[in-house]
Design a protein around this motif. Sequence first.
Motif, mmCIF file in Angstrom:
data_model
loop_
_atom_site.group_PDB
_atom_site.id
_atom_site.type_symbol
_atom_site.label_atom_id
_atom_site.label_comp_id
_atom_site.label_asym_id
_atom_site.label_seq_id
_atom_site.Cartn_x
_atom_site.Cartn_y
_atom_site.Cartn_z
ATOM 1 N N GLU A 25 0.825 -1.202 0.000
ATOM 2 C CA GLU A 25 0.000 0.000 0.000
ATOM 3 C C GLU A 25 0.864 1.258 0.000
ATOM 4 N N VAL A 28 2.111 1.785 -3.540
ATOM 5 C CA VAL A 28 1.006 2.193 -4.412
ATOM 6 C C VAL A 28 0.660 3.660 -4.142
ATOM 7 N N LYS A 32 0.693 6.938 -6.617
ATOM 8 C CA LYS A 32 -0.468 7.823 -6.784
ATOM 9 C C LYS A 32 -0.108 9.263 -6.454
ATOM 10 N N ILE A 38 -2.866 3.824 -11.381
ATOM 11 C CA ILE A 38 -2.724 2.387 -11.124
ATOM 12 C C ILE A 38 -3.721 1.635 -12.009
ATOM 13 N N GLU A 41 -3.169 -4.381 -9.716
ATOM 14 C CA GLU A 41 -2.339 -4.754 -8.565
ATOM 15 C C GLU A 41 -2.556 -6.234 -8.319
ATOM 16 N N VAL A 64 2.611 -4.571 -9.715
ATOM 17 C CA VAL A 64 1.778 -3.383 -9.879
ATOM 18 C C VAL A 64 1.968 -2.884 -11.306
#
Length: 114
Positions: A25, A28, A32, A38, A41, A64
């Motif tokens: 997370e 990711v 972002k 994205i 995933e 990812v």
Amino acid sequence: MMNQYETVFILTPVLSDEQAKETVEKFVNLLKKNGAEIINEENWGLKKMAYAIDKKSTGFYNLVEFKAEPNVINTLETGYRRDEKVIRFMTVKLDKYAAQYAEKRRNKLSNKEA
């Protein structure tokens, strides 16, 4: 111009499932925050590696797929290098054929889950 990328990273096996999810997370969110979009995933789970890295023979594999500006890659890979939970990583820019293949693979996976 946004390019499509795919990054795979291996997390150390000593993490709990919760710690592994938090780390994924984190990366990711880093993407972002830097303007990446994205696409997909995937958590491949704990897998045996082909050879031991730091005396560990297994690791949590994660993939990812994202679209981003080329300068975002340096930021992402610097983040990987600074995090001791990441034992290996690889980021690849997808050409149009690889992007089409990735889309087919995603569709195949989503059909299996349904």
